[in-house]
Design a protein around this motif. Structure first.
Motif: not given
Length: 299
Positions: A72-83
């Motif tokens: 979950v946290l890796e996905q959140v970090d990836l989403t923030e980076a993509i944003t």
């Protein structure tokens, strides 16, 4: 919904297996960290750690929960980076249309190379096609950018055209023609030969420029075979089917049997236009425009 801050606390404690060291990593005090873990355990309905004065260990439930929390946290970090990349115009998809003769220009190749180097996460689609179709494709959203030889229609208020360059036109002549022995040729001399061009219904901006140039000098082109690619036009010249008037960049097409010569007439040029929507807000489009303008400054 599970509090992401508590998940991060759980992840750090599971890595350190020590509340003091975990608190230091999280830049917080130990009591608030303990409260965050207790709150997460209450939220989940099971204990995550077995704690005593000497050790901290994951419970069976904690061990099973850990990979899901980490995912979950890796996905959140990836989403923030993509944003962040989307906001900066460094990721996404960009569709660029171009006329066939433009692909031979240094501006085109250098810009594409520089853009792909600066923005490797952008999916760049390049579509070759007639200049006449680019405005409609940009308005409809099928293209983001056009590189064209044709000015937008006068009543088209949705398209912005930036002139990047005015490229000299040259004559492409069969090497065994008497004209090939001259340092330069005139349009009047060329008009004695069939003029190889794009098909009339193809919608070529280059055709419009050449026809207007002939008319301005009171000349009428003789009919000749046509080609839908600049390479086909040059091949027809090599085959002795006529002459062609092409942008200077077409001289990169070194073909046996073809000689290029400058035109004597002043002002015989073809524009290289960059087309975008007038109210374009895409950071990717702005990034591409910045790259092409930087390329021009460095020429």
């Amino acid at each position: 919904m599970i509090d992401l801050r508590r998940l991060r606390c759980f992840l750090v404690v599971s890595e350190e297996l020590h509340f003091g060291r975990a608190a230091l990593r999280l830049n917080t005090a130990q009591p608030p960290l303990t409260r965050q873990i207790s709150a997460l355990e209450s939220e989940l309905g099971f204990r995550l750690f077995d704690r005593n004065t000497r050790s901290v260990t994951l419970t069976s439930e904690g061990r099973h929960f850990l990979p899901y929390a980490r995912a979950v946290l890796e996905q959140v970090d990836l989403t923030e980076a993509i944003t962040r990349k989307l906001a900066a115009g460094s990721v996404g998809h960009l569709a660029v249309g171009y006329a066939s003769s433009i692909a031979l220009s240094d501006i085109f190749s250098q810009t594409i190379q520089a853009f792909c180097s600066l923005y490797p996460d952008v999916q760049l689609t390049l579509e070759e096609g007639a200049s006449s179709t680019q405005c409609a494709q940009i308005i409809e959203g099928r293209l983001d950018i056009g590189m064209s030889r044709m000015q937008p229609p006068g009543d088209d208020s949705e398209i912005q055209a930036i002139c990047l360059d005015n490229e000299p036109l040259v004559a492409a002549i069969a090497s065994d023609s008497p004209l090939a022995r001259q340092a330069q040729v005139t349009l009047a001399e060329l008009s004695a030969y069939p003029l190889i061009a794009f098909p009339t219904d193809y919608g070529s901006g280059l055709n419009d420029i050449i026809e207007a140039l002939y008319r301005r000098h009171g000349l009428t082109p003789l009919p000749a075979p046509t080609g839908k690619q600049i390479t086909s036009i040059i091949a027809l010249v090599a085959a002795g089917r006529g002459v062609a008037v092409v942008p200077q960049c077409a001289q990169a097409l070194v073909k046996r049997g073809v000689t290029y010569r400058p035109l004597a007439e002043a002002g015989a040029t073809a524009p290289l236009l960059l087309l975008t929507r007038k109210r374009e807000r895409s950071p990717l489009v702005r990034a591409f425009v910045d790259v092409i303008q930087r390329t021009l400054r460095e020429k």
